[in-house]
Write a protein that holds these residues in place. Sequence first.
Motif, PDB file in Angstrom:
ATOM      1  N   GLN A  58       0.858  -1.198   0.000  1.00  0.00           N
ATOM      2  CA  GLN A  58       0.000   0.000   0.000  1.00  0.00           C
ATOM      3  C   GLN A  58       0.886   1.236   0.000  1.00  0.00           C
ATOM      4  O   GLN A  58       1.676   1.444   0.937  1.00  0.00           O
ATOM      5  CB  GLN A  58      -0.929   0.009   1.217  1.00  0.00           C
ATOM      6  CG  GLN A  58      -1.900   1.181   1.151  1.00  0.00           C
ATOM      7  CD  GLN A  58      -3.029   1.092   2.155  1.00  0.00           C
ATOM      8  OE1 GLN A  58      -3.033   0.227   3.025  1.00  0.00           O
ATOM      9  NE2 GLN A  58      -3.986   1.995   2.026  1.00  0.00           N
ATOM     10  N   GLY A  59       0.796   2.034  -1.047  1.00  0.00           N
ATOM     11  CA  GLY A  59       1.648   3.220  -1.135  1.00  0.00           C
ATOM     12  C   GLY A  59       1.119   4.198  -2.161  1.00  0.00           C
ATOM     13  O   GLY A  59       0.368   3.838  -3.068  1.00  0.00           O
ATOM     14  N   ASP A  60       1.550   5.438  -1.982  1.00  0.00           N
ATOM     15  CA  ASP A  60       1.108   6.546  -2.839  1.00  0.00           C
ATOM     16  C   ASP A  60       2.228   6.861  -3.828  1.00  0.00           C
ATOM     17  O   ASP A  60       3.377   7.056  -3.405  1.00  0.00           O
ATOM     18  CB  ASP A  60       0.835   7.752  -1.911  1.00  0.00           C
ATOM     19  CG  ASP A  60       0.240   8.937  -2.635  1.00  0.00           C
ATOM     20  OD1 ASP A  60       0.349   9.022  -3.880  1.00  0.00           O
ATOM     21  OD2 ASP A  60      -0.326   9.804  -1.939  1.00  0.00           O
ATOM     22  N   ILE A  61       1.921   6.941  -5.106  1.00  0.00           N
ATOM     23  CA  ILE A  61       2.982   7.263  -6.083  1.00  0.00           C
ATOM     24  C   ILE A  61       3.476   8.704  -5.917  1.00  0.00           C
ATOM     25  O   ILE A  61       4.465   9.083  -6.531  1.00  0.00           O
ATOM     26  CB  ILE A  61       2.567   6.991  -7.554  1.00  0.00           C
ATOM     27  CG1 ILE A  61       1.357   7.822  -7.977  1.00  0.00           C
ATOM     28  CG2 ILE A  61       2.326   5.495  -7.778  1.00  0.00           C
ATOM     29  CD1 ILE A  61       1.115   7.813  -9.490  1.00  0.00           C
ATOM     30  N   CYS A  62       2.807   9.496  -5.086  1.00  0.00           N
ATOM     31  CA  CYS A  62       3.285  10.848  -4.805  1.00  0.00           C
ATOM     32  C   CYS A  62       4.237  10.868  -3.606  1.00  0.00           C
ATOM     33  O   CYS A  62       4.676  11.950  -3.190  1.00  0.00           O
ATOM     34  CB  CYS A  62       2.097  11.782  -4.553  1.00  0.00           C
ATOM     35  SG  CYS A  62       1.030  11.903  -5.986  1.00  0.00           S
ATOM     36  N   ASP A  63       4.546   9.710  -3.051  1.00  0.00           N
ATOM     37  CA  ASP A  63       5.487   9.590  -1.933  1.00  0.00           C
ATOM     38  C   ASP A  63       6.851   9.202  -2.510  1.00  0.00           C
ATOM     39  O   ASP A  63       7.138   8.034  -2.773  1.00  0.00           O
ATOM     40  CB  ASP A  63       4.948   8.522  -0.962  1.00  0.00           C
ATOM     41  CG  ASP A  63       5.841   8.327   0.255  1.00  0.00           C
ATOM     42  OD1 ASP A  63       7.039   8.678   0.194  1.00  0.00           O
ATOM     43  OD2 ASP A  63       5.331   7.786   1.256  1.00  0.00           O
ATOM     44  N   ALA A  64       7.702  10.224  -2.701  1.00  0.00           N
ATOM     45  CA  ALA A  64       8.974  10.011  -3.422  1.00  0.00           C
ATOM     46  C   ALA A  64       9.865   8.967  -2.755  1.00  0.00           C
ATOM     47  O   ALA A  64      10.473   8.133  -3.435  1.00  0.00           O
ATOM     48  CB  ALA A  64       9.719  11.341  -3.531  1.00  0.00           C
ATOM     49  N   MET A  65       9.942   8.996  -1.423  1.00  0.00           N
ATOM     50  CA  MET A  65      10.823   8.054  -0.705  1.00  0.00           C
ATOM     51  C   MET A  65      10.371   6.612  -0.914  1.00  0.00           C
ATOM     52  O   MET A  65      11.181   5.717  -1.175  1.00  0.00           O
ATOM     53  CB  MET A  65      10.804   8.365   0.799  1.00  0.00           C
ATOM     54  CG  MET A  65      11.284   9.735   1.135  1.00  0.00           C
ATOM     55  SD  MET A  65      13.071   9.789   1.227  1.00  0.00           S
ATOM     56  CE  MET A  65      13.322   9.203   2.880  1.00  0.00           C
ATOM     57  N   LEU A  66       9.069   6.417  -0.790  1.00  0.00           N
ATOM     58  CA  LEU A  66       8.531   5.054  -0.922  1.00  0.00           C
ATOM     59  C   LEU A  66       8.670   4.551  -2.364  1.00  0.00           C
ATOM     60  O   LEU A  66       9.023   3.391  -2.611  1.00  0.00           O
ATOM     61  CB  LEU A  66       7.054   5.066  -0.509  1.00  0.00           C
ATOM     62  CG  LEU A  66       6.462   3.757   0.011  1.00  0.00           C
ATOM     63  CD1 LEU A  66       7.209   3.265   1.239  1.00  0.00           C
ATOM     64  CD2 LEU A  66       4.982   3.951   0.353  1.00  0.00           C
ATOM     65  N   VAL A  67       8.408   5.450  -3.313  1.00  0.00           N
ATOM     66  CA  VAL A  67       8.542   5.079  -4.729  1.00  0.00           C
ATOM     67  C   VAL A  67       9.991   4.671  -5.008  1.00  0.00           C
ATOM     68  O   VAL A  67      10.258   3.640  -5.632  1.00  0.00           O
ATOM     69  CB  VAL A  67       8.096   6.244  -5.645  1.00  0.00           C
ATOM     70  CG1 VAL A  67       8.560   6.043  -7.081  1.00  0.00           C
ATOM     71  CG2 VAL A  67       6.572   6.401  -5.604  1.00  0.00           C
ATOM     72  N   ASP A  68      10.918   5.446  -4.499  1.00  0.00           N
ATOM     73  CA  ASP A  68      12.341   5.140  -4.712  1.00  0.00           C
ATOM     74  C   ASP A  68      12.692   3.776  -4.105  1.00  0.00           C
ATOM     75  O   ASP A  68      13.374   2.961  -4.722  1.00  0.00           O
ATOM     76  CB  ASP A  68      13.199   6.240  -4.083  1.00  0.00           C
ATOM     77  CG  ASP A  68      14.662   6.008  -4.364  1.00  0.00           C
ATOM     78  OD1 ASP A  68      15.067   6.197  -5.530  1.00  0.00           O
ATOM     79  OD2 ASP A  68      15.400   5.602  -3.448  1.00  0.00           O
ATOM     80  N   GLN A  69      12.174   3.522  -2.910  1.00  0.00           N
ATOM     81  CA  GLN A  69      12.460   2.249  -2.226  1.00  0.00           C
ATOM     82  C   GLN A  69      11.997   1.048  -3.056  1.00  0.00           C
ATOM     83  O   GLN A  69      12.723   0.074  -3.219  1.00  0.00           O
ATOM     84  CB  GLN A  69      11.747   2.263  -0.867  1.00  0.00           C
ATOM     85  CG  GLN A  69      11.958   1.024  -0.031  1.00  0.00           C
ATOM     86  CD  GLN A  69      11.097   1.067   1.236  1.00  0.00           C
ATOM     87  OE1 GLN A  69      10.724   2.131   1.739  1.00  0.00           O
ATOM     88  NE2 GLN A  69      10.770  -0.113   1.758  1.00  0.00           N
ATOM     89  N   TYR A  70      10.791   1.146  -3.617  1.00  0.00           N
ATOM     90  CA  TYR A  70      10.253  -0.017  -4.341  1.00  0.00           C
ATOM     91  C   TYR A  70      10.685  -0.066  -5.800  1.00  0.00           C
ATOM     92  O   TYR A  70      10.479  -1.074  -6.472  1.00  0.00           O
ATOM     93  CB  TYR A  70       8.726  -0.077  -4.189  1.00  0.00           C
ATOM     94  CG  TYR A  70       8.367  -0.569  -2.810  1.00  0.00           C
ATOM     95  CD1 TYR A  70       8.467  -1.918  -2.489  1.00  0.00           C
ATOM     96  CD2 TYR A  70       8.006   0.316  -1.799  1.00  0.00           C
ATOM     97  CE1 TYR A  70       8.192  -2.375  -1.201  1.00  0.00           C
ATOM     98  CE2 TYR A  70       7.737  -0.116  -0.514  1.00  0.00           C
ATOM     99  CZ  TYR A  70       7.829  -1.477  -0.219  1.00  0.00           C
ATOM    100  OH  TYR A  70       7.577  -1.924   1.045  1.00  0.00           O
ATOM    101  N   MET A  71      11.308   0.986  -6.280  1.00  0.00           N
ATOM    102  CA  MET A  71      11.800   0.974  -7.661  1.00  0.00           C
ATOM    103  C   MET A  71      13.122   0.195  -7.763  1.00  0.00           C
ATOM    104  O   MET A  71      13.475  -0.302  -8.840  1.00  0.00           O
ATOM    105  CB  MET A  71      12.011   2.418  -8.141  1.00  0.00           C
ATOM    106  CG  MET A  71      12.194   2.583  -9.622  1.00  0.00           C
ATOM    107  SD  MET A  71      10.765   2.105 -10.612  1.00  0.00           S
ATOM    108  CE  MET A  71       9.656   3.488 -10.361  1.00  0.00           C
ATOM    109  N   ALA A  72      13.831   0.089  -6.641  1.00  0.00           N
ATOM    110  CA  ALA A  72      15.150  -0.575  -6.668  1.00  0.00           C
ATOM    111  C   ALA A  72      15.000  -2.015  -7.160  1.00  0.00           C
ATOM    112  O   ALA A  72      14.155  -2.768  -6.672  1.00  0.00           O
ATOM    113  CB  ALA A  72      15.752  -0.545  -5.265  1.00  0.00           C
TER     114      ALA A  72
END
Length: 334
Positions: A58-72
Motif C-alpha cells: 500500500q503506497g502513494d505514487i506521490c510519496d517520493a521516498m517510498l517510490v524510490d524504495q520499491y523501484m530498486a
Amino acid sequence: MQRFLVTGGAGFIGSNYIRHLLQKYHDISIINFDKLTYAGNLDNLRDVENNPRHRFVQGDICDAMLVDQYMAGIDAVVNFAAESHVDRSIGAPDAFIRTDVFGAFLLLEAARWHRVKKFIQISTDEVYGSIEQGAFRETAALMPSSPYSASKAGADRLAYSYFVTYGLPVIITRGSNNFGPYQYPEKLIPLFVTNALEDKPLPIYGDGKNVRDWIYVEDHCDAIDFLLAHGKDGEVYNIGGGNEHNNLEITEMILAALNKPKNLMTFVNDRLGHDRRYSLDTSKLAALGWKPKHDFKTALEFTIGWYAQNRWWWEKLKSGEYLEFYKKNYKMAL
Ligand code: NAD
Ligand code: DAU
C-alpha cells in the motif's frame, strides 16, 4: 526472473493485468503498488493474494521516498495508478493533477535513477479530445477537454520527454473505453448493469448519443503485454477495440440481456464538456501483429453475467459517498 512494478494494480485494469501476467508467465514477480483510494480494492485480487510471485504494497505514487524504495531492482514499470473518473475530475480536479501528473513524474524520476529497462505509461484515448468523423492516429494533436484527460495528457507527454531527454525506455499506450469484471460501479457499464439488477434508474447524460469505442479489459491487458515485448521505445500506440457504440445502444443491450424494462432509462443533465465521440486508428498496433481476440457482444454478455453473479463484490461499493456524489451532481433519486 523479470521483476515488475505495477502501480494501481488494485484497480480495475491493473488487477486484470496482474492476473493476466501471473497466468501467462511463471518466471516473473510483481510488486503491486497501490494507494487503495476509493477505487482500489483488494477484493479484485482475492484469487491471487497468496501467489508468491505477487506482493501487494500500500503506497502513494506521490510519496517520493517510498517510490524510490520499491523501484530498486525493478526491470519493468507499468503505471496504471491514476484518478480515472471524468465526473469526479469535474467536481474536484486536485487529486487528478496530483496523482496523474505529479505521481507519474515521481515514478519517471525514480525509474530513471534506477535504470529501469521498460516504462509503460498507461494513457488514454481521451487525450485527443472529441472527433465527429474519422479516427485519431498517434500523431494527432492532443486536445483534452476535462481535467482528467488534461492530467493524463500531461503525464503522457512527460513520459515522452523522459525518453527524449534522458533515454528512459518509455512506451505510451492510449487505450479506449474498457469494460469487464471488477470495474468500479461508477463507470457506464457496471453502473447501468448493477442499477438494472436493482431495478433502479439508469442515468443517461444528455441525449445519450455520445459514442465510445469499447474494448474488453482482457484484450487491453494482452495488448499492453504485447507492446512490452514488441513496442518500440519512445513510441505511442493506440489500443482500441473497434466497437463504437453510443450510450443509448449500450443501455439497450444491457436492459435486453437482463430482461429489464426500457422505462429504467432516465435522461439527466449532461456532463460538463462532454466529449461527443472517441475513435482510434489502430493500424500502427495492427502492423506489429496485434488485434483484439474477444467478440464485443460475447464479452459484454459475459461481463453482465459476472456482475449478476458477483453481487458480493459490488453491493458494498454502492453506498454512502458514492450515492451522495451522484445525487449532488445529477439530482437523481437513485
Ligand atoms: P481505477 O480507478 O479502477 O484504478 C486506479 C487505481 O489506482 C486504484 O486501485 C487506485 O487505488 C490507484 N491509485 C489512485 N491514486 C493513486 C496514488 N496516488 N498512488 C497509488 N495508487 C493510486 O482505474 P482503471 O479504470 O483501472 O484505469 C487504470 C489506468 O488506465 C488509468 O491510468 C486510466 O487513466 C487508464 N485508462 C483507463 C481506461 C478505462 O476505460 N478504464 C481506458 C484507457 C486508459
Ligand atoms: O476512453 C477511455 C476513458 O474511458 C478512460 O480514460 C477513463 O478512465 C474511463 O473512465 C472512461 O471515460 P468515459 O468518460 O468515456 O467513461 P464513463 O464510463 O464515465 O462514461 C462513458 C459514457 O457514458 C460517456 O459518454 C458518459 C456516459 N455516462 C456515464 C455515466 C457514468 C452516462 O450517460 N451516464 C452515467 O451515469
